[in-house]
Design an enzyme around this catalytic site. Sequence first.
Site, PDB file in Angstrom:
ATOM      1  N   ASP A   1       8.377 101.102  42.932  1.00 50.55           N
ATOM      2  CA  ASP A   1       7.446 102.335  42.947  1.00 50.55           C
ATOM      3  C   ASP A   1       7.662 103.123  44.160  1.00 50.55           C
ATOM      4  O   ASP A   1       7.718 102.645  45.279  1.00 50.55           O
ATOM      5  CB  ASP A   1       6.059 102.266  42.587  1.00 50.55           C
ATOM      6  CG  ASP A   1       5.414 103.421  41.757  1.00 50.55           C
ATOM      7  OD1 ASP A   1       5.992 104.190  41.846  1.00 50.55           O
ATOM      8  OD2 ASP A   1       4.039 103.185  41.456  1.00 50.55           O
TER       9      ASP A   1
ATOM     10  N   ASP B   1       5.397  98.731  32.883  1.00 45.78           N
ATOM     11  CA  ASP B   1       4.765  97.871  33.754  1.00 45.78           C
ATOM     12  C   ASP B   1       3.270  98.119  33.779  1.00 45.78           C
ATOM     13  O   ASP B   1       2.957  99.092  33.373  1.00 45.78           O
ATOM     14  CB  ASP B   1       5.174  98.242  35.389  1.00 45.78           C
ATOM     15  CG  ASP B   1       4.759  99.343  35.622  1.00 45.78           C
ATOM     16  OD1 ASP B   1       5.099 100.686  35.477  1.00 45.78           O
ATOM     17  OD2 ASP B   1       3.661  99.403  36.710  1.00 45.78           O
TER      18      ASP B   1
ATOM     19  N   CYS C   1       0.405  80.418  20.826  1.00 42.03           N
ATOM     20  CA  CYS C   1       0.906  80.642  22.221  1.00 42.03           C
ATOM     21  C   CYS C   1       1.750  79.140  22.753  1.00 42.03           C
ATOM     22  O   CYS C   1       0.877  78.238  22.594  1.00 42.03           O
ATOM     23  CB  CYS C   1       0.017  81.137  23.142  1.00 42.03           C
ATOM     24  SG  CYS C   1       0.650  81.454  24.861  1.00 42.03           S
TER      25      CYS C   1
ATOM     26  N   CYS D   1       2.668  78.840  26.021  1.00 42.94           N
ATOM     27  CA  CYS D   1       2.497  78.942  27.233  1.00 42.94           C
ATOM     28  C   CYS D   1       1.950  77.509  27.834  1.00 42.94           C
ATOM     29  O   CYS D   1       1.399  76.799  27.287  1.00 42.94           O
ATOM     30  CB  CYS D   1       1.809  80.024  27.884  1.00 42.94           C
ATOM     31  SG  CYS D   1       0.207  79.872  28.007  1.00 42.94           S
TER      32      CYS D   1
ATOM     33  N   CYS E   1      -1.812  77.094  27.406  1.00 43.73           N
ATOM     34  CA  CYS E   1      -2.211  77.009  26.073  1.00 43.73           C
ATOM     35  C   CYS E   1      -1.935  75.558  25.680  1.00 43.73           C
ATOM     36  O   CYS E   1      -2.393  74.932  24.879  1.00 43.73           O
ATOM     37  CB  CYS E   1      -1.911  77.870  25.066  1.00 43.73           C
ATOM     38  SG  CYS E   1      -2.668  79.622  25.352  1.00 43.73           S
TER      39      CYS E   1
ATOM     40  N   HIS F   1      -1.064  82.743  31.141  1.00 44.28           N
ATOM     41  CA  HIS F   1      -1.309  82.974  29.666  1.00 44.28           C
ATOM     42  C   HIS F   1      -0.961  84.626  29.598  1.00 44.28           C
ATOM     43  O   HIS F   1      -0.390  84.707  28.622  1.00 44.28           O
ATOM     44  CB  HIS F   1      -2.343  82.315  29.195  1.00 44.28           C
ATOM     45  CG  HIS F   1      -2.720  82.954  28.004  1.00 44.28           C
ATOM     46  ND1 HIS F   1      -2.354  82.530  26.653  1.00 44.28           N
ATOM     47  CD2 HIS F   1      -3.458  84.175  27.723  1.00 44.28           C
ATOM     48  CE1 HIS F   1      -2.454  83.304  25.723  1.00 44.28           C
ATOM     49  NE2 HIS F   1      -3.174  84.285  26.123  1.00 44.28           N
TER      50      HIS F   1
END
Length: 381
Positions: free
Chosen positions: A91, A277, A315, A317, A320, A346
């Site tokens: 940015d 983003d 999920c 991940c 999880c 997560h």
Amino acid sequence: MSSLFTVTHRDGRARRGQLRLPHGVVETPVFMPVGTRAAVKGVTGEQLESLGAQIILGNTYHLHLRPGDELIARAGGLHKFMGWDRPILTDSGGYQVFSLSDRRKISEDGVVFRSHLDGSLHTLTPESAVDIQARLGSDILMMFDECPPWPATEDVIRDAVDRTVRWAQRGRDRMLVLRSGAAADVPRATPDQVQFGIIQGGTHLALRDRSVTGTLKVGFDAYAIGGLSVGEPAATMYDVVEHTAAQLPEQLPRYLMGTGTPTDLVESVARGIDMFDCVLPTRNARNGQLFTRDGVIVIKNARYAEDLAPPDAECTCYTCRHHSRAYLRHLFMANEITSATLNSLHNLHFYLDTMGAIRKAIEFGNFDSFRQDFLRRLEKA
Ligand SMILES: [Zn+2]
């Protein structure tokens, strides 16, 4: 056809594409985790890679102030410095100068401001923002823009749009000088980096049009929509996104800056956006808020004290697969540093997984039914 971007599938206004950057190919639509100060808060580079993060953000304002872009250039550029070899977008620092710094003074030349860290005096101009990002060596550098607060009067926004277009021309001219090799004093860690212009104009459609006309005339490698997600109602944001995205070149990627919630991602892809983003997944993780397919879980709530289910049963991940809501609540209440890491893993997984599902839906031509199912389930929560 642009060699930067290829649209491989279309479904309504939604696009599935490939963005070719110096450090790799990015599958779009894409969500970019925010690594403001050369770190995505709470997670390591190894974890980001295993989450499937394709590209991350760094910030010009923060890295210029600390540790300094010249130090990072001496270390070989931002990729080497932080040990991340996939693409990075930086940015321009415009937003941070206007939101973080004390006693800033805007002139036609640029912005003089005091650092929020130590009060030291700094200047950012359209040219210096390019030079700083060239030293950082990101894959995508953003032009320096003026970001008026919301709400602002039409006159204030019109002046900001006009100045931003003049700054766009100066920033582009500087970029072309660097590309020509005529500024040997500025080291360029990534010589093929590309530059995006930014469309401003608040929520005034006529001012968005004015910004589009002026910025397209300057001619950047691609374009972003800035100045949204600053407090306006979601429906207003979607209207501005739809109106503005439709005027940006079909063959180039479109980046909606600083947005947003899971709903915002799906709704904006439906309006032709390719890149996002946002700090929400990591910031909310540190505050104990977990995004799930059935809405947000506030993990500190007493109802989770003995809840042995994972945050989101569907999920996949790490968090999880290994941990319960009860354990995550305990870590949060005990102020354990691991709480931020597990919650961030997560939430980032949820965002990146959602983008993967969006890409698949566009490929299969069923994005609209995906969108309706996704939103219906979130709203039921
Ligand atoms: Zn999970």
